[in-house]
Design a protein around this motif. Structure first.
Motif, PDB file in Angstrom:
ATOM      1  N   ARG A 213       0.923  -1.122  -0.069  1.00  0.00           N
ATOM      2  CA  ARG A 213       0.073   0.027   0.132  1.00  0.00           C
ATOM      3  C   ARG A 213       1.009   1.181   0.003  1.00  0.00           C
ATOM      4  O   ARG A 213       0.463   2.225  -0.771  1.00  0.00           O
ATOM      5  N   ASP A 216       2.467   1.854  -3.340  1.00  0.00           N
ATOM      6  CA  ASP A 216       1.675   2.083  -4.470  1.00  0.00           C
ATOM      7  C   ASP A 216       0.895   3.601  -4.262  1.00  0.00           C
ATOM      8  O   ASP A 216       0.793   4.457  -5.122  1.00  0.00           O
ATOM      9  N   ARG A 217       0.898   3.829  -3.025  1.00  0.00           N
ATOM     10  CA  ARG A 217      -0.115   4.971  -2.642  1.00  0.00           C
ATOM     11  C   ARG A 217       0.803   6.325  -2.328  1.00  0.00           C
ATOM     12  O   ARG A 217       0.668   7.514  -2.592  1.00  0.00           O
ATOM     13  N   ARG A 218       2.055   5.761  -1.570  1.00  0.00           N
ATOM     14  CA  ARG A 218       2.815   6.858  -1.125  1.00  0.00           C
ATOM     15  C   ARG A 218       4.292   6.790  -1.201  1.00  0.00           C
ATOM     16  O   ARG A 218       4.937   6.348  -0.491  1.00  0.00           O
TER      17      ARG A 218
END
Ligand SMILES: Nc1nonc1C(=O)NC1CCNCC1
Length: 235
Positions: A213, A216-218
């Protein structure tokens, strides 16, 4: 811990401080929260707290006299920090909350309005802190966020029902996904591993979820985490 909120709108804080874990913490005496309104420190009949900017331009600026008088009226509890909430400040992070939660007994939070405060008030300010890179209509929202995040970390505010474990930012990664009953909801199932009772496999799955996560996000956080890991590996 004592929080002093310097605010033109003390009523803003009434409801949010009367619900949830923050209200419980205050009721338990873990914190006291006081609001001080600069308008109460004006001397003119219009109770003027703002004025036009020197040099021209749009908007109004908060006058120095009422703010300084309000700040000087406060009791002093040490160690303390006087913080001005503004987009020009250092960004709020979990590490900043941890620092404040463990290093001060009084936090004075100055809530900005209009175009900002007269720069001479910075004489009374220790630190400028920002909720994020955006502009709000008031400094009360950032002040409430900071109060909430710092008080949450004080011993006794959150019990066993919620741990600081979920402060995944404290280990630099985003949190893993959470599930609860029922095991199947509208055809959507809970990942099998979470039903397995295999705590090692569950811990590994959760860690993997955090890494994926965050990657992918940060990517910014992920890069910092990787750098931290390589530092740890090299020592
Ligand atoms: N972002 C912020 N983090 O702290 N304060 C923030 C903010 O937007 N303040 C407003 C700026 C314009 N004047 C009213 C207050």
């Amino acid at each position: 811990m004592r929080f002093d909120l310097i605010t033109l709108f003390p009523e803003f804080f009434h409801s949010p401080l009367q619900s949830g874990l923050i209200a419980k913490a205050i009721a338990k005496g873990l914190a006291e929260v006081h609001c001080t309104n600069p308008r109460d420190f004006t001397c003119d009949r219009h109770h003027k707290v703002d004025d036009e900017p020197y040099g021209g331009g749009a908007g109004m600026v908060l006058k120095p006299e009422p703010l300084a008088a309000a700040l000087e009226s406060l009791p002093v509890v040490t160690p303390r920090q006087v913080i001005y909430l503004s987009p020009q400040g250092e960004p709020m992070t979990q590490a900043l909350f941890q620092d404040l939660a463990t290093s001060v007994e009084q936090l004075v939070l100055v809530c900005g309005h209009y175009e900002g405060i007269d720069e001479r008030v910075m004489t009374w300010i220790d630190r400028e802190i920002s909720l994020g890179d955006f502009v709000l209509t008031c400094g009360e929202i950032p002040a409430l966020a900071l109060l909430n995040g710092v008080l949450r970390l004080r011993p006794g505010t959150i019990g066993k029902e919620e741990s600081h474990r979920c402060d995944s930012f404290s280990d630099g990664l985003l949190d893993y996904p959470h599930y609860t009953r029922p095991a199947e909801f509208r055809g959507l199932k809970v990942p099998e591993v979470l039903l397995s009772g295999n705590h090692g496999a569950i811990a590994a799955w959760r860690r993997q979820q955090q890494l994926e996560r965050t990657r992918d996000r940060r990517p910014d956080l992920y890069q910092a985490w990787q750098a931290q890991q390589s530092d740890l590996d090299s020592h």
